[in-house]
Write a protein that holds these residues in place. Structure first.
Motif, short mmCIF file in Angstrom:
data_model
loop_
_atom_site.label_atom_id
_atom_site.label_comp_id
_atom_site.label_asym_id
_atom_site.label_seq_id
_atom_site.Cartn_x
_atom_site.Cartn_y
_atom_site.Cartn_z
N PRO A 6 0.83 -1.20 0.00
CA PRO A 6 0.00 0.00 0.00
C PRO A 6 0.87 1.26 0.00
O PRO A 6 2.01 1.24 0.44
N ASP A 7 0.29 2.30 -0.38
CA ASP A 7 0.93 3.61 -0.39
C ASP A 7 1.00 4.11 1.04
O ASP A 7 0.17 3.77 1.87
N PHE A 8 1.98 4.97 1.29
CA PHE A 8 2.14 5.51 2.62
C PHE A 8 0.93 6.34 3.01
O PHE A 8 0.46 6.27 4.15
N GLY A 9 0.37 7.08 2.16
CA GLY A 9 -0.80 7.93 2.42
C GLY A 9 -2.01 7.08 2.78
O GLY A 9 -2.78 7.39 3.71
N LEU A 10 -2.21 6.02 2.02
CA LEU A 10 -3.33 5.12 2.31
C LEU A 10 -3.12 4.48 3.65
O LEU A 10 -4.07 4.38 4.46
N PHE A 11 -1.90 4.08 3.90
CA PHE A 11 -1.58 3.44 5.17
C PHE A 11 -1.83 4.41 6.32
O PHE A 11 -2.38 4.05 7.36
N PHE A 12 -1.44 5.67 6.16
CA PHE A 12 -1.60 6.69 7.18
C PHE A 12 -3.07 6.92 7.47
O PHE A 12 -3.50 6.95 8.61
N TRP A 13 -3.88 7.10 6.45
CA TRP A 13 -5.30 7.38 6.65
C TRP A 13 -6.03 6.14 7.21
O TRP A 13 -6.94 6.27 8.03
N MET A 14 -5.59 5.04 6.83
CA MET A 14 -6.20 3.82 7.38
C MET A 14 -5.87 3.69 8.86
O MET A 14 -6.72 3.31 9.66
N ALA A 15 -4.68 4.02 9.23
CA ALA A 15 -4.26 3.96 10.62
C ALA A 15 -5.04 4.98 11.43
O ALA A 15 -5.50 4.70 12.56
N ILE A 16 -5.25 6.18 10.91
CA ILE A 16 -5.98 7.23 11.62
C ILE A 16 -7.44 6.80 11.78
O ILE A 16 -8.02 6.95 12.86
N VAL A 17 -8.07 6.27 10.76
CA VAL A 17 -9.46 5.81 10.84
C VAL A 17 -9.56 4.65 11.84
O VAL A 17 -10.49 4.60 12.66
N VAL A 21 -11.82 4.80 15.13
CA VAL A 21 -12.83 3.75 15.35
C VAL A 21 -12.51 3.01 16.65
O VAL A 21 -13.42 2.73 17.47
N LEU A 22 -11.22 2.76 16.89
CA LEU A 22 -10.82 2.08 18.12
C LEU A 22 -11.12 2.96 19.33
O LEU A 22 -11.62 2.46 20.34
N ALA A 23 -10.89 4.24 19.22
CA ALA A 23 -11.17 5.15 20.33
C ALA A 23 -12.68 5.21 20.60
O ALA A 23 -13.12 5.23 21.75
N ILE A 24 -13.47 5.30 19.55
CA ILE A 24 -14.93 5.33 19.72
C ILE A 24 -15.41 4.03 20.36
O ILE A 24 -16.21 4.03 21.30
#
Length: 168
Positions: A6-17, A21-24
């Motif tokens: 995966p691209d670094f950007g996709l990986f970054f946004w996936m990690a943030i989401v 989601v984990l925090a919620i």
């Protein structure tokens, strides 16, 4: 190769989401799930405890029922024994009463028979005496129909009386 790496950007946004989601989920989801699981666990534990208590009560009720049944059987046996004893006592009393009554009736019958026998003997003696007097009267009338036979009888009686006085 972009499909495998995966691209670094996709990986970054996936990690943030994922973190959001984990925090919620961590804030509101997991506590609800844990509460529901704990509630379900408590319900199951309570149901098991109630089932165990119900089994114990059922076992106690069965023991009490068996005890009551045994007591009832013992009471029944005692009642039957008492009834048999009472029956035997009544039979013995009835036999004694019948024996006593039979003896009394037999004695009364014997006394009545003896009294009737004595009455019959008296009646027979009275009748024999009357018949003897009647026979003697007829014989004396026939024999004493003449003066000569009357004088002869008087002399004979006087002789018998005088002989009887001499013997005394």
């Amino acid at each position: 190769m972009s499909l495998i790496t995966p691209d670094f950007g996709l990986f970054f946004w996936m990690a943030i989401v994922f973190i959001i989601v984990l925090a919620i989920l961590w804030k509101w989801g997991f506590p609800s799930i844990v509460n529901m699981v704990n509630s379900r666990k408590e319900f199951i534990d309570d149901s098991l405890r109630k089932a165990h208590e119900a089994n114990e009560r059922l076992a106690n009720i069965q023991k009490e029922g068996e005890t009551m049944l045994q007591n009832a059987r013992e009471k029944q046996a005692q009642i039957l024994k008492d009834a048999a004893d009472t029956r035997d006592a009544i039979v013995v009393k009835a036999q004694e009463k019948a024996t006593n009554e039979g003896s009394r009736l037999l004695n009364e019958a014997k006394a009545e028979i003896e009294a009737e026998k004595q009455n019959a003997i008296r009646d027979i003696r009275t009748q024999v005496a009357e018949i003897s007097v009647q026979v003697a009267e007829k014989i004396v009338r026939e024999k004493l129909s003449s003066n000569e036979s009357q004088m002869e009888l008087i002399n004979k009686l006087l002789n018998d009386i005088s002989v009887g006085k001499n013997n005394e």
